[in-house]
Design a protein around this motif. Structure first.
Motif, short mmCIF file in Angstrom:
data_model
loop_
_atom_site.label_atom_id
_atom_site.label_comp_id
_atom_site.label_asym_id
_atom_site.label_seq_id
_atom_site.Cartn_x
_atom_site.Cartn_y
_atom_site.Cartn_z
N SER A 69 -15.33 -8.59 4.94
CA SER A 69 -15.08 -8.13 6.30
C SER A 69 -13.83 -8.81 6.85
N ASN A 70 -13.45 -8.41 8.04
CA ASN A 70 -12.33 -9.05 8.73
C ASN A 70 -12.64 -10.50 9.09
N PHE A 71 -13.92 -10.87 9.10
CA PHE A 71 -14.32 -12.15 9.65
C PHE A 71 -14.92 -13.12 8.65
N THR A 72 -15.37 -12.63 7.49
CA THR A 72 -15.98 -13.52 6.49
C THR A 72 -15.56 -13.06 5.10
N ASP A 73 -15.89 -13.85 4.10
CA ASP A 73 -15.56 -13.46 2.73
C ASP A 73 -16.74 -12.78 2.04
N VAL A 74 -17.73 -12.38 2.81
CA VAL A 74 -18.91 -11.70 2.28
C VAL A 74 -18.62 -10.21 2.14
N PRO A 75 -18.84 -9.63 0.95
CA PRO A 75 -18.65 -8.18 0.81
C PRO A 75 -19.65 -7.41 1.69
N LEU A 76 -19.17 -6.36 2.31
CA LEU A 76 -20.00 -5.59 3.24
C LEU A 76 -20.53 -4.32 2.61
N SER A 77 -21.68 -3.89 3.10
CA SER A 77 -22.25 -2.61 2.65
C SER A 77 -22.01 -1.52 3.69
N TRP A 78 -21.18 -1.81 4.69
CA TRP A 78 -20.79 -0.85 5.72
C TRP A 78 -19.29 -0.96 5.96
N VAL A 79 -18.67 0.11 6.46
CA VAL A 79 -17.31 0.05 6.99
C VAL A 79 -17.43 0.24 8.50
N TYR A 80 -16.60 -0.49 9.24
CA TYR A 80 -16.70 -0.52 10.70
C TYR A 80 -15.46 0.09 11.34
N GLU A 126 -6.73 -8.52 15.55
CA GLU A 126 -6.34 -9.86 15.99
C GLU A 126 -7.25 -10.95 15.43
N LEU A 127 -8.52 -10.66 15.27
CA LEU A 127 -9.48 -11.68 14.82
C LEU A 127 -9.68 -11.70 13.31
N ALA A 128 -9.12 -10.73 12.61
CA ALA A 128 -9.28 -10.68 11.15
C ALA A 128 -8.70 -11.93 10.50
N VAL A 129 -9.39 -12.43 9.47
CA VAL A 129 -8.89 -13.58 8.73
C VAL A 129 -7.69 -13.14 7.89
N GLY A 130 -6.85 -14.09 7.58
CA GLY A 130 -5.69 -13.80 6.75
C GLY A 130 -4.40 -14.10 7.49
N THR A 131 -3.32 -14.00 6.75
CA THR A 131 -2.02 -14.34 7.31
C THR A 131 -1.13 -13.12 7.54
N GLU A 132 -1.54 -11.97 7.02
CA GLU A 132 -0.75 -10.75 7.25
C GLU A 132 -0.83 -10.37 8.72
N VAL A 190 -16.00 -16.86 18.16
CA VAL A 190 -16.30 -16.54 16.76
C VAL A 190 -16.61 -17.81 15.98
N ALA A 191 -15.81 -18.87 16.19
CA ALA A 191 -16.04 -20.15 15.50
C ALA A 191 -17.39 -20.74 15.89
N ARG A 192 -17.75 -20.64 17.16
CA ARG A 192 -19.04 -21.15 17.62
C ARG A 192 -20.19 -20.38 16.96
N LEU A 193 -20.07 -19.05 16.89
CA LEU A 193 -21.10 -18.26 16.22
C LEU A 193 -21.25 -18.64 14.76
N LYS A 194 -20.12 -18.86 14.08
CA LYS A 194 -20.18 -19.27 12.67
C LYS A 194 -20.90 -20.61 12.54
N ALA A 195 -20.56 -21.56 13.42
CA ALA A 195 -21.19 -22.88 13.38
C ALA A 195 -22.68 -22.81 13.62
N GLU A 196 -23.10 -21.84 14.43
CA GLU A 196 -24.52 -21.66 14.75
C GLU A 196 -25.24 -20.78 13.72
#
Length: 136
Positions: free
Chosen positions: A32-43, A56-62, A124-130
């Protein structure tokens, strides 16, 4: 479909950092745009603002990119947004197990204010930490 129906069809958008071209398919099984987990849905969403957040929130440098997309199969409301944050789907956010076909790239769009973007990144970082960043 008549030309009038086509002209007034709803547009859908997908925000990402992936470099795609018209005709490309966005398919399940990629991270996904937010994690390295493969998704079973497209959003995707029917609002440009929701796609801007995705880009804007997608991970990566592009650079962030927004595409006009066409679902190729059934779609449903995105429960990650509608059930957890905004009952009734006011963000017009959706998902599908079928590919999205890229129709065009939106080349002119307004980014969110830097302080608003940082606030969202902090959330987003807070949600990941939780442990609340599970999106499938």
């Amino acid at each position: 479909m008549s030309s009038a129906a086509t002209m007034f069809s709803r547009s859908f958008f997908h925000g990402t950092r992936a470099d795609l071209k018209p005709g490309d398919l966005i398919v399940v099984g990629y991270q996904s745009n937010f994690t390295d987990v493969p998704l079973s849905w497209v959003y995707f969403a029917a609002t440009l603002d929701a796609a801007i957040w995705g880009a804007e929130l997608a991970v990566g440098t592009e650079r962030g990119r927004i595409y006009v997309v066409e679902p190729t199969g059934p779609i449903i409301d995105d429960p990650n947004v509608t059930d957890k944050k905004f009952p009734g789907n006011p963000t017009l956010s959706y998902r599908s197990r079928d590919p999205l076909r890229v129709i065009a790239e939106v080349t002119q769009w307004q980014s969110h204010a830097p302080e608003r973007l940082q606030q969202m990144r902090d959330n987003v970082a807070r949600l990941k930490a939780e442990g609340g960043d599970i999106i499938d």
